[in-house]
Write a protein that holds these residues in place. Structure first.
Motif, short mmCIF file in Angstrom:
data_model
loop_
_atom_site.label_atom_id
_atom_site.label_comp_id
_atom_site.label_asym_id
_atom_site.label_seq_id
_atom_site.Cartn_x
_atom_site.Cartn_y
_atom_site.Cartn_z
N THR A 132 3.91 -36.67 3.41
CA THR A 132 2.84 -37.02 4.33
C THR A 132 3.30 -38.15 5.23
OG1 THR A 132 1.15 -36.40 2.70
CG2 THR A 132 0.46 -37.83 4.51
N TYR A 133 3.17 -37.93 6.51
CA TYR A 133 3.49 -39.00 7.47
C TYR A 133 2.20 -39.49 8.12
CZ TYR A 133 4.78 -41.21 11.87
OH TYR A 133 4.85 -42.07 12.94
N PRO B 208 3.56 -46.58 8.49
CA PRO B 208 4.93 -46.09 8.69
C PRO B 208 5.91 -46.73 7.71
CG PRO B 208 4.42 -47.78 10.30
CD PRO B 208 3.15 -47.53 9.53
N ASP C 30 6.97 -41.12 0.98
CA ASP C 30 7.19 -40.52 2.30
C ASP C 30 8.63 -40.68 2.76
OD1 ASP C 30 7.01 -43.24 2.66
OD2 ASP C 30 5.60 -43.17 4.34
N SER D 271 6.07 -28.71 10.53
CA SER D 271 5.05 -29.76 10.53
C SER D 271 3.68 -29.15 10.75
CB SER D 271 5.35 -30.79 11.63
OG SER D 271 4.34 -31.78 11.71
N THR E 183 6.20 -34.59 16.03
CA THR E 183 6.45 -35.62 15.04
C THR E 183 7.88 -36.09 15.21
OG1 THR E 183 6.12 -36.20 12.70
CG2 THR E 183 7.24 -34.11 13.16
N SER F 210 12.87 -39.32 6.68
CA SER F 210 11.44 -39.57 6.78
C SER F 210 11.01 -39.26 8.21
CB SER F 210 11.12 -41.02 6.39
OG SER F 210 9.72 -41.17 6.25
N SER F 211 9.86 -39.82 8.61
CA SER F 211 9.38 -39.60 9.97
C SER F 211 9.10 -40.90 10.70
CB SER F 211 8.12 -38.73 9.97
OG SER F 211 8.44 -37.38 9.69
N SER F 212 9.52 -42.02 10.14
CA SER F 212 9.30 -43.30 10.80
C SER F 212 10.33 -44.31 10.32
CB SER F 212 7.88 -43.83 10.55
OG SER F 212 7.58 -43.83 9.16
N ARG G 66 6.38 -45.64 16.72
CA ARG G 66 5.76 -44.60 15.89
C ARG G 66 5.33 -43.40 16.73
NH1 ARG G 66 1.13 -48.41 13.64
NH2 ARG G 66 1.59 -49.38 15.66
N ASN H 278 1.81 -38.30 16.55
CA ASN H 278 1.70 -36.91 16.11
C ASN H 278 0.65 -36.09 16.86
OD1 ASN H 278 3.57 -37.47 14.01
ND2 ASN H 278 1.92 -38.13 12.64
N ASN I 184 4.88 -33.05 6.83
CA ASN I 184 6.17 -32.61 7.35
C ASN I 184 7.01 -32.06 6.21
OD1 ASN I 184 5.53 -33.35 9.96
ND2 ASN I 184 6.45 -35.39 9.78
#
Length: 628
Positions: free
Chosen positions: A444-445, A450, A480, A507, A512, A579-581, A588, A591, A607
C-alpha cells in the motif's frame, strides 16, 4: 560568569587570529598581483556583470582561470575581509595565471535578472571574448568550479569560442539537461519525478522580484567602496526544511516558508519536456562539445550517473582532433563537492570507506599547465583516463573507460512467495529466474505516509536529509518497502558500472512512482545504501508524453540507471529495496493522475511488483571479472 568570560575570550582570540590570517593572505596576494575588483564586464545587450580580476604584476600575457558563479564571492562580508576568494586568487596568480571570478547576471552586484541556467548563453561567450582580448591575456581560458559554479560550463562550451581551451567541472549535474538515457533537466527531475533539493536551494538562492537594485550607471570606484559594507546578499531566515517540504501543494512550499517570489514559481509547473528547459543554459546532447575537460564526480552526489554519461558522450562525439583524447574522469566516494574533505578515514554518512584522499590541487594545476601554458608535463603519463574509488575494498582504481572493459552484466531476478514486504519477508534476489511458486508482491502506498529519505545521493536540502551511506535496516521493517536479498556471498564480488532495472508493475491508481535502492548488507545485518532512483509511471513511455495506467494492468518499467563501484565482500549480501516513495529526496506522487504540483489531496493505491516466467523483474549488475 567565569565560563562565559572564558568562552568570550576564546571567541575574541579566534576572531583576531582569523583577521590576522586574512590580512596575511591579502598581503601575500597584493605583493604579486594586480587586484582589480568590481570591473563591470559588458554583455552584448548592455547588461554589465560584476567581475574581480587578479593577475600577475608586470606586462606579461598569461592564461586565465575563470570562475562564474551565482554565489557571493565578495571579499568583504559584514565589514570584514574573507579569505576564500583571496586564497583561490593567490593559488592561481602564484602559478602564473590570472584569476577572474564573476557573478552571473542578476546576482549580487551584476546587473540584469537572474534565472537559474536561464540567462543567455551569450553571457559566457561574451565573457570569453572580453577576457581573451585583454592586453594581459595569452588568449587561453580555462574554467573551474563545482556545483552551480560548474554547471553553466557545458552549454557555454558548446558555443565553440576559440579561447576556451580547458574545463575543470566538478559536481556539474545541474547543468546537464538530457544525455543518453538521462532526462533530468538539470537535476530538476529523476525519472520524471521532481528532486526536491531545488525547492530548498532556491529559497536561499533566488533573489526576490523586489530586491534592492543599484543604479545602472554606478562607477567601479563606487562599487569598490560600497562592497566593504554592502554585499547585496539577502539574509534569509532559517527554515526547518524537514517540516516545510511536507507542505502541499508543492508549488506553494516557498510561499508557505515566507520566502522570496522568484523563478521557482515558473519552474515548478514545467513538465520534463517543456520548451523552456531548452532555451537557457542547460546542456543537451544534441549540442556540440569540443573542449578538453577534466570531470569530477562523487558516488554520493545527486547526479553521478548522468555526469558519467556526459563524460562518455563527449568522448564518443567530439570531432576536433585531440578533444576526445583529452577527457579525464575522477569518481570519489564523497558527497557533493566534498572532494577535499576526504581524510585518512573517510566516513560518508555512517560508512567508513577508508583513505580516499587525492592531491586535487596538483591534478588541477597540472591539467591547466598542460592545456593553457602548453607545458610538456607528466599529466598524461601519470594519470589514468578514469580514476574511480571502489568502496568496500576501499581503494582507488583506474581504467581506460567507464563502464570498464570486459564487464559482465549479470542478471539477478526478483523472487518471493508473495510476502517480500519488509526485510522480515521472503523476498529473494537470485540468478535463477522466478518459477511457478513465485507470487507477486503487493504493498500500500499512502502519499501522506511516504517512506522517509535516509541518507542517499543528494545535496542541498538543509536539515531535511543528510546525504551519504546509512544503515537502512530499521527502515526496512516498513511493510511498504519490498526487500529482496541475495544469499550470503561465498566469494567477493565487485560491482562497478551502470545498474539497469526492469520491473513489471501494476497499480490501482492512474499514476504512481516506483523507487529502488541498491544495498550492501554486512554480516552483522547493517544495510548500507549505494545508489537510488525513481520512475514516475506516467512517463514510462518517454518524457514527451504522459500515459496513465489502467487499473491492475501490468506494465514493464525500465528505471533510470543507477551507478556505483562497490566490493561486496565474502559474507555480505546484495539487496534491493523497492517502494513508491523516497521523500523528501523526491516529490511525492499523489497518485491522482493530475498535475501533482498544484494538488493537496492524495490517493492511497495498491501497487504490485510482478515476478514470474511471464514477468521476469530483474536488476542487472555490472560484475568485474577477476583480472580486470
Amino acid at each position: 560568569m567565569k565560563k562565559i568570560s572564558l568562552l568570550f575570550i576564546g571567541f575574541l582570540l579566534a576572531f583576531q587570529l582569523s583577521a590576522q590570517d586574512t590580512a596575511a593572505i591579502y598581503r601575500k596576494l597584493d605583493s604579486i598581483a594586480i587586484i582589480d575588483q568590481k570591473v563591470m564586464m559588458p554583455m552584448r545587450d548592455g547588461i554589465r556583470l560584476a567581475t574581480d580580476i587578479y593577475r600577475p604584476k608586470g606586462n606579461q600575457q598569461v592564461p586565465i582561470v575563470f570562475s562564474r558563479t551565482p554565489y557571493n564571492f565578495n571579499t568583504w562580508v559584514d565589514g570584514k575581509m574573507t579569505t576564500r576568494t583571496l586564497e583561490e586568487a593567490y593559488a592561481a596568480v602564484s602559478r602564473g595565471y590570472a584569476y577572474v571570478v564573476q557573478n552571473e547576471r542578476g546576482r549580487f552586484f551584476s546587473e540584469g535578472e537572474w534565472d537559474i541556467l536561464g540567462t543567455p548563453l551569450t553571457d559566457g561567450y561574451d565573457a570569453f571574448e572580453w577576457m581573451s582580448k585583454q592586453s594581459w591575456s595569452n588568449g587561453k581560458i580555462g574554467l573551474i568550479g563545482c556545483s552551480s559554479t560548474a554547471e553553466w560550463q557545458m552549454a557555454a562550451a558548446s558555443l565553440n569560442h576559440p579561447a576556451l581551451a580547458a574545463m575543470v567541472a566538478q559536481g556539474f549535474g545541474a547543468g546537464v539537461g538530457r544525455v543518453g538515457k538521462f532526462f533530468e533537466q538539470g537535476n530538476w527531475y529523476r525519472g520524471g519525478a521532481q528532486q526536491m533539493l531545488f525547492t530548498a536551494w532556491l529559497y536561499g538562492t533566488q533573489h526576490d522580484l523586489y530586491r534592492p537594485r543599484l543604479p545602472k550607471d554606478i562607477s567601479q570606484q563606487d562599487l569598490q567602496r560600497i562592497q566593504r559594507f554592502y554585499d547585496m546578499g539577502p539574509e534569509m531566515p532559517r527554515v526547518d526544511w524537514a517540516d516545510k517540504l511536507k507542505h502541499l501543494p508543492v508549488k506553494d512550499i516557498i510561499k508557505n516558508a515566507q520566502g522570496s517570489t522568484g523563478i521557482y514559481d515558473k519552474m515548478i509547473v514545467r513538465k520534463p519536456n517543456d520548451p523552456a528547459w531548452f532555451q537557457g543554459g542547460l546542456y543537451h546532447d544534441n549540442m556540440p562539445m569540443e573542449v578538453p575537460a577534466f570531470w569530477f564526480v562523487s558516488w554520493y552526489d545527486v547526479s553521478s550517473a548522468p555526469n558519467i554519461a556526459l563524460f562518455n558522450h563527449v568522448r564518443n562525439t567530439a570531432k576536433k582532433p585531440g578533444v576526445a583524447d583529452n577527457q579525464y574522469l575522477i569518481i570519489a566516494p564523497v558527497l557533493h563537492c566534498s572532494y577535499k574533505r576526504a581524510t585518512e578515514n573517510t566516513v560518508v554518512g555512517e560508512r567508513s570507506v577508508g583513505d580516499a584522499r587525492l592531491n586535487y590541487d596538483e591534478l588541477t594545476w597540472g591539467w591547466f599547465d598542460m592545456l593553457l601554458k602548453g607545458e610538456q608535463n607528466n599529466f598524461k603519463t601519470s594519470n589514468p583516463r578514469v580514476r574511480y574509488y571502489t568502496m568496500g575494498s576501499n581503494k582507488w582504481q583506474q581504467a581506460e573507460s567507464f563502464p570498464l572493459p570486459n564487464t559482465e552484466m549479470r542478471s539477478f531476478y526478483l523472487n518471493s512467495g508473495g510476502s517480500a514486504n519488509s526485510r522480515l519477508g521472503d523476498g529473494i534476489l537470485s540468478i535463477k529466474k522466478p518459477g511457478a511458486k513465485s507470487k507477486p508482491d503487493r504493498f500500500t502506498y499512502d502519499p501522506m505516509n511516504p517512506v522517509p529519505s535516509y541518507g542517499g545521493n543528494v545535496c542541498c536540502t538543509g536539515n531535511a536529509i543528510q546525504g551519504g551511506s546509512f544503515d537502512q535496516s530499521a527502515m526496512e521493517l516498513r511493510n511498504d518497502i519490498l526487500v529482496y536479498t541475495s544469499e550470503e556471498l561465498k566469494e567477493g564480488v565487485e560491482v562497478t558500472g551502470f545498474i539497469e532495472t526492469s520491473l513489471y508493475v501494476s497499480s490501482t491508481g492512474p499514476d504512481t512512482d516506483i523507487t529502488i535502492k541498491l544495498i550492501d548488507v554486512y554480516p552483522d545485518g547493517k544495510a548500507y545504501n549505494l545508489d537510488e532512483t525513481i520512475q514516475r509511471l506516467r512517463y514510462r513511455e518517454g518524457y514527451d508524453k504522459e500515459v496513465m495506467m489502467e487499473n491492475d494492468k501490468v506494465y514493464k518499467v525500465d528505471l533510470t540507471p543507477m551507478v556505483t563501484s562497490n566490493y561486496f565482500a565474502p559474507g555480505h549480501r546484495i539487496r534491493i529495496e523497492i517502494s513508491s516513495s523516497n521523500f523528501p529526496r523526491f516529490e511525492r506522487n499523489l497518485n491522482t493522475g493530475g498535475n501533482n504540483y498544484d494538488e493537496s489531496e492524495g490517493r492511497v493505491v495498491e501497487n504490485t511488483i510482478h515476478h514470474s516466467a511471464k514477468y521476469p523483474s530483474v536488476i542487472r549488475l555490472p560484475i568485474i571479472k577477476a583480472g580486470n
